[in-house]
Design a protein around this motif. Structure first.
Motif, PDB file in Angstrom:
ATOM      1  N   GLN A  25       0.820  -1.202   0.000  1.00  0.00           N
ATOM      2  CA  GLN A  25       0.000   0.000   0.000  1.00  0.00           C
ATOM      3  C   GLN A  25       0.857   1.257   0.000  1.00  0.00           C
ATOM      4  O   GLN A  25       0.536   2.253  -0.658  1.00  0.00           O
ATOM      5  CB  GLN A  25      -0.900  -0.030   1.240  1.00  0.00           C
ATOM      6  CG  GLN A  25      -1.633   1.252   1.542  1.00  0.00           C
ATOM      7  CD  GLN A  25      -2.925   1.380   0.773  1.00  0.00           C
ATOM      8  OE1 GLN A  25      -2.996   1.029  -0.399  1.00  0.00           O
ATOM      9  NE2 GLN A  25      -3.945   1.888   1.413  1.00  0.00           N
ATOM     10  N   SER A  28       2.260   1.837  -3.532  1.00  0.00           N
ATOM     11  CA  SER A  28       1.154   2.175  -4.431  1.00  0.00           C
ATOM     12  C   SER A  28       0.670   3.603  -4.202  1.00  0.00           C
ATOM     13  O   SER A  28       0.422   4.358  -5.156  1.00  0.00           O
ATOM     14  CB  SER A  28       0.001   1.189  -4.221  1.00  0.00           C
ATOM     15  OG  SER A  28      -1.137   1.562  -4.962  1.00  0.00           O
ATOM     16  N   LYS A  32       0.515   6.950  -6.610  1.00  0.00           N
ATOM     17  CA  LYS A  32      -0.748   7.641  -6.895  1.00  0.00           C
ATOM     18  C   LYS A  32      -0.611   9.148  -6.719  1.00  0.00           C
ATOM     19  O   LYS A  32      -1.131   9.936  -7.516  1.00  0.00           O
ATOM     20  CB  LYS A  32      -1.849   7.085  -5.984  1.00  0.00           C
ATOM     21  CG  LYS A  32      -3.218   7.672  -6.243  1.00  0.00           C
ATOM     22  CD  LYS A  32      -4.275   7.029  -5.353  1.00  0.00           C
ATOM     23  CE  LYS A  32      -4.572   5.621  -5.772  1.00  0.00           C
ATOM     24  NZ  LYS A  32      -5.734   5.053  -5.041  1.00  0.00           N
ATOM     25  N   LEU A  84     -10.068  -6.244  -5.497  1.00  0.00           N
ATOM     26  CA  LEU A  84      -9.026  -5.221  -5.453  1.00  0.00           C
ATOM     27  C   LEU A  84      -7.871  -5.566  -6.382  1.00  0.00           C
ATOM     28  O   LEU A  84      -7.284  -4.680  -7.021  1.00  0.00           O
ATOM     29  CB  LEU A  84      -8.520  -5.037  -4.029  1.00  0.00           C
ATOM     30  CG  LEU A  84      -7.491  -3.923  -3.821  1.00  0.00           C
ATOM     31  CD1 LEU A  84      -8.015  -2.576  -4.332  1.00  0.00           C
ATOM     32  CD2 LEU A  84      -7.100  -3.802  -2.353  1.00  0.00           C
ATOM     33  N   GLN A  88      -6.815  -2.923  -9.205  1.00  0.00           N
ATOM     34  CA  GLN A  88      -5.450  -2.417  -9.158  1.00  0.00           C
ATOM     35  C   GLN A  88      -4.722  -2.688 -10.476  1.00  0.00           C
ATOM     36  O   GLN A  88      -3.921  -1.871 -10.945  1.00  0.00           O
ATOM     37  CB  GLN A  88      -4.708  -3.067  -7.992  1.00  0.00           C
ATOM     38  CG  GLN A  88      -3.467  -2.327  -7.541  1.00  0.00           C
ATOM     39  CD  GLN A  88      -3.801  -1.057  -6.778  1.00  0.00           C
ATOM     40  OE1 GLN A  88      -4.929  -0.863  -6.366  1.00  0.00           O
ATOM     41  NE2 GLN A  88      -2.829  -0.192  -6.609  1.00  0.00           N
ATOM     42  N   LEU A  91      -5.827  -0.067 -12.958  1.00  0.00           N
ATOM     43  CA  LEU A  91      -5.179   1.215 -12.660  1.00  0.00           C
ATOM     44  C   LEU A  91      -3.752   1.247 -13.188  1.00  0.00           C
ATOM     45  O   LEU A  91      -3.286   2.279 -13.708  1.00  0.00           O
ATOM     46  CB  LEU A  91      -5.192   1.465 -11.149  1.00  0.00           C
ATOM     47  CG  LEU A  91      -6.514   1.935 -10.551  1.00  0.00           C
ATOM     48  CD1 LEU A  91      -6.476   1.844  -9.027  1.00  0.00           C
ATOM     49  CD2 LEU A  91      -6.831   3.368 -10.986  1.00  0.00           C
ATOM     50  N   SER A 123     -11.532   4.500  -8.920  1.00  0.00           N
ATOM     51  CA  SER A 123     -11.319   4.816  -7.507  1.00  0.00           C
ATOM     52  C   SER A 123     -12.583   4.601  -6.687  1.00  0.00           C
ATOM     53  O   SER A 123     -12.513   4.338  -5.477  1.00  0.00           O
ATOM     54  CB  SER A 123     -10.844   6.262  -7.356  1.00  0.00           C
ATOM     55  OG  SER A 123      -9.581   6.449  -7.947  1.00  0.00           O
ATOM     56  N   GLU A 126     -11.932   1.076  -5.901  1.00  0.00           N
ATOM     57  CA  GLU A 126     -10.640   0.765  -5.280  1.00  0.00           C
ATOM     58  C   GLU A 126     -10.524   1.299  -3.859  1.00  0.00           C
ATOM     59  O   GLU A 126     -10.047   0.601  -2.961  1.00  0.00           O
ATOM     60  CB  GLU A 126      -9.514   1.338  -6.160  1.00  0.00           C
ATOM     61  CG  GLU A 126      -8.134   0.883  -5.754  1.00  0.00           C
ATOM     62  CD  GLU A 126      -7.273   2.004  -5.246  1.00  0.00           C
ATOM     63  OE1 GLU A 126      -6.084   1.737  -4.949  1.00  0.00           O
ATOM     64  OE2 GLU A 126      -7.776   3.136  -5.116  1.00  0.00           O
ATOM     65  N   ARG A 130      -9.890  -1.015  -0.523  1.00  0.00           N
ATOM     66  CA  ARG A 130      -8.668  -0.936   0.286  1.00  0.00           C
ATOM     67  C   ARG A 130      -8.994  -0.730   1.756  1.00  0.00           C
ATOM     68  O   ARG A 130      -8.396  -1.354   2.631  1.00  0.00           O
ATOM     69  CB  ARG A 130      -7.771   0.198  -0.224  1.00  0.00           C
ATOM     70  CG  ARG A 130      -6.981  -0.139  -1.468  1.00  0.00           C
ATOM     71  CD  ARG A 130      -5.900   0.891  -1.746  1.00  0.00           C
ATOM     72  NE  ARG A 130      -6.437   2.182  -2.142  1.00  0.00           N
ATOM     73  CZ  ARG A 130      -6.446   3.254  -1.369  1.00  0.00           C
ATOM     74  NH1 ARG A 130      -5.963   3.197  -0.138  1.00  0.00           N
ATOM     75  NH2 ARG A 130      -6.953   4.397  -1.805  1.00  0.00           N
ATOM     76  N   PHE A 186       1.715   0.680  -8.639  1.00  0.00           N
ATOM     77  CA  PHE A 186       0.485  -0.100  -8.502  1.00  0.00           C
ATOM     78  C   PHE A 186       0.784  -1.604  -8.493  1.00  0.00           C
ATOM     79  O   PHE A 186       0.114  -2.381  -7.808  1.00  0.00           O
ATOM     80  CB  PHE A 186      -0.492   0.235  -9.626  1.00  0.00           C
ATOM     81  CG  PHE A 186      -1.171   1.564  -9.470  1.00  0.00           C
ATOM     82  CD1 PHE A 186      -1.509   2.054  -8.226  1.00  0.00           C
ATOM     83  CD2 PHE A 186      -1.483   2.337 -10.580  1.00  0.00           C
ATOM     84  CE1 PHE A 186      -2.134   3.280  -8.066  1.00  0.00           C
ATOM     85  CE2 PHE A 186      -2.119   3.574 -10.447  1.00  0.00           C
ATOM     86  CZ  PHE A 186      -2.442   4.044  -9.185  1.00  0.00           C
ATOM     87  N   LEU A 189       1.433  -3.117  -4.941  1.00  0.00           N
ATOM     88  CA  LEU A 189       0.279  -3.523  -4.139  1.00  0.00           C
ATOM     89  C   LEU A 189      -0.299  -4.837  -4.661  1.00  0.00           C
ATOM     90  O   LEU A 189      -0.753  -5.673  -3.871  1.00  0.00           O
ATOM     91  CB  LEU A 189      -0.788  -2.434  -4.146  1.00  0.00           C
ATOM     92  CG  LEU A 189      -2.042  -2.718  -3.303  1.00  0.00           C
ATOM     93  CD1 LEU A 189      -1.680  -3.069  -1.864  1.00  0.00           C
ATOM     94  CD2 LEU A 189      -2.997  -1.534  -3.324  1.00  0.00           C
ATOM     95  N   LEU A 190      -0.278  -5.031  -5.961  1.00  0.00           N
ATOM     96  CA  LEU A 190      -0.727  -6.308  -6.515  1.00  0.00           C
ATOM     97  C   LEU A 190       0.073  -7.465  -5.917  1.00  0.00           C
ATOM     98  O   LEU A 190      -0.480  -8.492  -5.520  1.00  0.00           O
ATOM     99  CB  LEU A 190      -0.573  -6.306  -8.039  1.00  0.00           C
ATOM    100  CG  LEU A 190      -1.664  -5.619  -8.846  1.00  0.00           C
ATOM    101  CD1 LEU A 190      -1.272  -5.562 -10.320  1.00  0.00           C
ATOM    102  CD2 LEU A 190      -2.992  -6.344  -8.691  1.00  0.00           C
TER     103      LEU A 190
END
Length: 402
Positions: A25, A28, A32, A84, A88, A91, A123, A126, A130, A186, A189-190
């Protein structure tokens, strides 16, 4: 189980799955913020339009108001972790597309508007995913408020580091480099989502419509929740609009460039990060309602200070105070809502909170852009600060009256 050696302010990190999620997180969220600053600077760089800045903020956040509550009902009926992962991944692909279009010089004002709208739609799913997933990685219920504070601390640390980093990257590599970095961020986080194991949570029964009505009934018939959500509306409508005006302040008021924009945004991020550290040490549930009211008052004072056209150094301090106030108010509200909500309703409660949080920031951003185009950025900040101050006075009266 939680290891007893972990200090109380970071006790949620004792859970291994939350550690993994927390790390992914962090990367990511940093990406962002880099993308958000780069997109705003690209829009202003290409057009010089305050209205466009307000429009892209409006479109990137409005779907969370319109779609978010239904999204919350939908995600409560499905596997949140798998959802998610899918969002993700999309994104990351969007960031790659932004990098390619910008690098080739193919991105114009309509393209930026379309990308902002797509980002807003993604978003809307997402962000509540999250937030609602955090409880799945923290099996000890009393550690959930601390996990929420640490998550907010991480987001605001990225908000502090990301904008100055974006300013440096824009000056060195251009906006396309920022978008490319975000795509890789991103992906981090995946990876975390694939490695972490989530505790299964009961899914909502019935149709999405029935789940939506059940969540709405809980919010509407709980008086304390209604008051919390009103505060979310007012603070984000009137205080969070400052972010739309930062490119105008950077270039038009302080005669700066992308680096100046990065420092302005970073100052607000520093205040927001300080707020999360403050809450980690002082955020007992019994104190949070008073902190919410104090946060709104601090925001009003900071907006009025910015509106008088203070020197750059004083403006950085005012933005730090503003970031502190917004974050204390929003994070305290989130902690109260999630701590009190039944587990099966948490996705819907989070979605309604996020819908109001970002939806009214979108409306405030659009209004701020229109006011700045008509009156100037500083008068727009002054009007927002004055209106928020009036709300603080009315809220104090309501609290005293019971």
């Amino acid at each position: 189980m939680r290891h007893p050696a972990w200090p109380a302010p970071v006790r949620a990190l004792a859970h291994r799955n939350f550690q993994i999620y927390f790390a992914g997180q962090g990367v990511s969220t940093l990406g962002k913020w880099v993308q958000q600053v780069a997109l705003a600077w690209l829009a202003y760089h290409l057009t010089g339009s305050a209205v466009l800045l307000g429009t892209i903020t409006f479109l990137s956040l409005l779907p969370q108001l319109l779609v978010g509550p239904l999204a919350g009902a939908w995600i409560d009926r499905h596997d949140k972790r798998r959802l998610l992962i899918g969002v993700q991944g999309i994104l990351a692909l969007q960031s790659l597309a932004l990098a390619l279009l910008t690098w080739q010089g193919w991105l114009n004002a309509p393209g930026i508007i379309a990308m902002a709208l797509l980002l807003g739609l993604l978003s809307a799913f997402e962000t509540p995913l999250r937030q609602a997933l955090i409880g799945s990685f923290v099996p000890v219920a009393e550690d959930l408020p601390n996990a929420l504070v640490l998550n907010a601390m991480l987001i605001n640390a990225a908000r502090f580091v990301g904008p100055p980093l974006a300013g440096w990257m824009i000056a060195s590599w251009g906006e396309a480099g920022c978008f490319l970095l975000t795509a890789f961020a991103f992906a981090a986080l995946l990876l975390g989502l694939y490695k972490a194991e989530a505790v299964p949570v009961a899914k909502a029964a019935g149709s999405t419509g029935q789940a939506f009505k059940e969540g709405l009934a809980y919010l509407w018939h709980t008086r304390a929740v209604r008051r919390l959500l009103l505060s979310v509306v007012m603070v984000n409508l009137l205080a969070s609009c400052y972010s739309v005006l930062l490119p105008i302040l950077a270039r038009g008021v302080y005669a700066g460039d992308a680096r100046t924009l990065g420092w302005l945004w970073g100052a607000a991020g520093a205040g927001a990060f300080a707020a999360t550290v403050f809450l980690a040490f002082n955020g007992s549930l019994s104190r949070l309602r008073g902190m919410i009211a104090l946060g709104a008052l601090v925001c009003a004072a900071a907006l009025l200070a910015l509106a008088v056209g203070t020197p750059l150094l004083a403006a950085l301090v005012a933005l730090a105070v503003l970031g502190f106030g917004i974050t204390v108010s929003n994070v305290s509200t989130n902690m109260l809502l999630q701590s009190d909500a039944p587990g099966a309703l948490r996705g819907r409660v989070v979605a309604f909170y996020i819908a109001l949080r970002f939806g009214f920031e979108a409306l405030g951003g659009l209004l701020a852009g229109l006011l700045a185009a008509a009156l100037g950025a500083l008068p727009a900040l002054g009007l927002a600060g004055g209106a928020l101050l009036l709300y603080c006075a009315a809220n104090r009266y309501w609290r005293a009256a019971g």
